[in-house]
Design an enzyme around this catalytic site. Sequence first.
Site, PDB file in Angstrom:
ATOM      1  N   GLN A 100       0.713  -1.080  -0.179  1.00 19.40           N
ATOM      2  CA  GLN A 100      -0.084   0.055   0.094  1.00 19.40           C
ATOM      3  C   GLN A 100       1.079   1.236  -0.077  1.00 19.40           C
ATOM      4  OE1 GLN A 100      -3.587  -0.497   2.918  1.00 19.40           O
ATOM      5  NE2 GLN A 100      -1.848  -1.832   3.766  1.00 19.40           N
ATOM      6  N   HIS A 120      -1.432   1.059  -4.460  1.00 24.08           N
ATOM      7  CA  HIS A 120      -1.798   2.543  -4.294  1.00 24.08           C
ATOM      8  C   HIS A 120      -1.015   3.720  -4.923  1.00 24.08           C
ATOM      9  CE1 HIS A 120      -4.057   1.639  -0.351  1.00 24.08           C
ATOM     10  NE2 HIS A 120      -4.783   1.304  -1.399  1.00 24.08           N
ATOM     11  N   CYS A 128       0.064  12.103 -16.145  1.00 18.47           N
ATOM     12  CA  CYS A 128      -1.275  12.455 -16.899  1.00 18.47           C
ATOM     13  C   CYS A 128      -2.389  11.749 -16.545  1.00 18.47           C
ATOM     14  CB  CYS A 128      -1.012  12.955 -18.006  1.00 18.47           C
ATOM     15  SG  CYS A 128      -2.550  13.461 -19.306  1.00 18.47           S
ATOM     16  N   CYS A 155      -1.113  16.366 -23.956  1.00 18.33           N
ATOM     17  CA  CYS A 155      -2.764  16.200 -24.253  1.00 18.33           C
ATOM     18  C   CYS A 155      -3.446  17.471 -23.351  1.00 18.33           C
ATOM     19  CB  CYS A 155      -3.068  14.961 -23.980  1.00 18.33           C
ATOM     20  SG  CYS A 155      -3.350  14.778 -22.234  1.00 18.33           S
ATOM     21  N   SER A 193       0.536  -2.934   8.561  1.00 21.18           N
ATOM     22  CA  SER A 193      -0.411  -2.532   8.020  1.00 21.18           C
ATOM     23  C   SER A 193      -1.752  -2.296   9.115  1.00 21.18           C
ATOM     24  CB  SER A 193      -0.938  -2.917   6.905  1.00 21.18           C
ATOM     25  OG  SER A 193      -2.333  -2.346   6.388  1.00 21.18           O
ATOM     26  N   ILE A 236       8.873  -3.645  13.953  1.00 21.34           N
ATOM     27  CA  ILE A 236       9.081  -4.535  12.822  1.00 21.34           C
ATOM     28  C   ILE A 236      10.870  -4.461  12.631  1.00 21.34           C
ATOM     29  CG2 ILE A 236       9.039  -4.262  10.197  1.00 21.34           C
ATOM     30  CD1 ILE A 236       6.281  -2.779  10.618  1.00 21.34           C
TER      31      ILE A 236
HETATM   32  P1  NAD Z   1      -1.541   2.829   8.636  1.00 21.02           P
HETATM   33  O1  NAD Z   1      -1.176   4.118   9.072  1.00 21.02           O
HETATM   34  O2  NAD Z   1      -3.210   2.819   8.677  1.00 21.02           O
HETATM   35  O3  NAD Z   1      -1.311   1.666   9.586  1.00 21.02           O
HETATM   36  C1  NAD Z   1       0.309   1.559   9.929  1.00 21.02           C
HETATM   37  C2  NAD Z   1       0.335   0.562  11.130  1.00 21.02           C
HETATM   38  O4  NAD Z   1       1.762   0.214  11.006  1.00 21.02           O
HETATM   39  C3  NAD Z   1      -0.128   0.855  12.197  1.00 21.02           C
HETATM   40  O5  NAD Z   1      -1.256  -0.037  12.650  1.00 21.02           O
HETATM   41  C4  NAD Z   1       0.879   0.876  13.253  1.00 21.02           C
HETATM   42  O6  NAD Z   1       0.840   0.619  14.684  1.00 21.02           O
HETATM   43  C5  NAD Z   1       1.892   0.127  12.563  1.00 21.02           C
HETATM   44  N1  NAD Z   1       3.384   0.483  12.805  1.00 21.02           N
HETATM   45  C6  NAD Z   1       3.915   1.783  12.487  1.00 21.02           C
HETATM   46  N2  NAD Z   1       5.379   1.545  12.541  1.00 21.02           N
HETATM   47  C7  NAD Z   1       5.518   0.393  13.178  1.00 21.02           C
HETATM   48  C8  NAD Z   1       6.838  -0.335  13.515  1.00 21.02           C
HETATM   49  N3  NAD Z   1       8.039   0.455  13.510  1.00 21.02           N
HETATM   50  N4  NAD Z   1       6.698  -1.697  13.672  1.00 21.02           N
HETATM   51  C9  NAD Z   1       5.370  -2.148  14.022  1.00 21.02           C
HETATM   52  N5  NAD Z   1       4.263  -1.705  13.600  1.00 21.02           N
HETATM   53  C10 NAD Z   1       4.403  -0.384  13.190  1.00 21.02           C
HETATM   54  O7  NAD Z   1      -1.066   2.413   7.213  1.00 21.02           O
HETATM   55  P2  NAD Z   1      -1.553   1.534   6.171  1.00 21.02           P
HETATM   56  O8  NAD Z   1      -2.467   0.368   6.763  1.00 21.02           O
HETATM   57  O9  NAD Z   1      -0.401   1.298   5.219  1.00 21.02           O
HETATM   58  O10 NAD Z   1      -2.788   2.226   5.355  1.00 21.02           O
HETATM   59  C11 NAD Z   1      -2.595   3.658   5.088  1.00 21.02           C
HETATM   60  C12 NAD Z   1      -2.599   4.266   3.698  1.00 21.02           C
HETATM   61  O11 NAD Z   1      -1.523   5.042   3.857  1.00 21.02           O
HETATM   62  C13 NAD Z   1      -2.126   3.199   2.754  1.00 21.02           C
HETATM   63  O12 NAD Z   1      -3.230   3.154   1.830  1.00 21.02           O
HETATM   64  C14 NAD Z   1      -0.745   3.891   2.075  1.00 21.02           C
HETATM   65  O13 NAD Z   1      -1.084   4.034   0.876  1.00 21.02           O
HETATM   66  C15 NAD Z   1      -0.710   5.133   2.708  1.00 21.02           C
HETATM   67  N6  NAD Z   1       0.719   5.604   3.242  1.00 21.02           N
HETATM   68  C16 NAD Z   1       1.768   5.246   2.710  1.00 21.02           C
HETATM   69  C17 NAD Z   1       2.926   5.774   3.323  1.00 21.02           C
HETATM   70  C18 NAD Z   1       4.337   5.315   2.360  1.00 21.02           C
HETATM   71  O14 NAD Z   1       4.494   4.998   1.278  1.00 21.02           O
HETATM   72  N7  NAD Z   1       5.407   5.085   3.372  1.00 21.02           N
HETATM   73  C19 NAD Z   1       3.008   6.559   4.406  1.00 21.02           C
HETATM   74  C20 NAD Z   1       1.897   7.143   5.057  1.00 21.02           C
HETATM   75  C21 NAD Z   1       0.530   6.462   4.368  1.00 21.02           C
HETATM   76 ZN    ZN Z   2      -1.574  13.832 -20.993  1.00 21.24          ZN
END
Ligand code: NAD
Ligand code: ZN
Length: 249
Positions: A100, A120, A128, A155, A193, A236
């Site tokens: 995501q 995502h 574009c 475009c 997530s 993590i």
């Molecule tokens: P979320 O923020 O909803 O959930 C993140 C989860 O990770 C939380 O439950 C949190 O407790 C856990 N977490 C955070 N750091 C941690 C760690 N060090 N160890 C263990 N757990 C940890 O994120 P999501 O479920 O990915 O959904 C959010 C949406 O936000 C996604 O659709 C994504 O596209 C977008 N997003 C992306 C980024 C990125 O690309 N890095 C950053 C922010 C949001």
């Molecule tokens: Zn275009």
Amino acid sequence: MSKIEHFLALIEESRNIAAFTGAGISTESGIPDFRSPGGVWTKMQPILFDDFIASRAMRDEAWSRIFDKKTKLTGAAPNTGHKALVHLSRIGKLDCVITQNVDGLHQLSGLNDKDVIEIHGNATYAACLDCSARYELDQLEPIYRLGKDIRCADCGGIIKRATISFGQAMPEDKMEHAVRAAVACDLMIVIGSSLVVYPAADIPRIATETNAKLVILNREPTPLDGLADLVIHDEIGFVSEALLKSLGS
Ligand code: NAD
Ligand code: ZN
């Protein structure tokens, strides 16, 4: 058996792992997630897709968040969590990462682009909305600085960062690819997530329905914990470090 030993045993007996990652895997690279305290949504409202299309002011606000506020999504380095997945790929266990995340860190950590399914989108470039032509952010910043609406040179279509906004259709090809991977895997590992964003959060559930084992590694409980064979509520980085050590990397 400790949770790490259980995790290792599941990896050992699997042949075809798919990982499903969220913002939590990138927080240790300094990119805030959305829902933790201090996360992005606690500071600013998301811009809905329809508003971006309908309103020049909203587009300016969106570009301002990228170019002025420098919301930290790009420019970070991969961390141990990303590296653990690269290791699983190198030893032939990991087939793909469904992510995501939009930060491009899985690719930067060494996974092949074709093995990263970005459901995502990607925040490191723009495209574009009409003809899909790709634009680099550096290319667009001077146009923004001139106070112009950022439009496609080919475009005239509206250009938007290549992420999927709330209210925007999911990329069908990527979702199909993700579902195929969920059906094909024998072990799905969810890392960082909250599993509350749909339809993305359906992917791990689909894996369990087609007989894959499920591991969830997340600091906090998720709505799918009850479906998992193993749930690890821990950091993590800590768990990835332990895995890498045991896997002899
Ligand atoms: P979320 O923020 O909803 O959930 C993140 C989860 O990770 C939380 O439950 C949190 O407790 C856990 N977490 C955070 N750091 C941690 C760690 N060090 N160890 C263990 N757990 C940890 O994120 P999501 O479920 O990915 O959904 C959010 C949406 O936000 C996604 O659709 C994504 O596209 C977008 N997003 C992306 C980024 C990125 O690309 N890095 C950053 C922010 C949001
Ligand atoms: Zn275009």
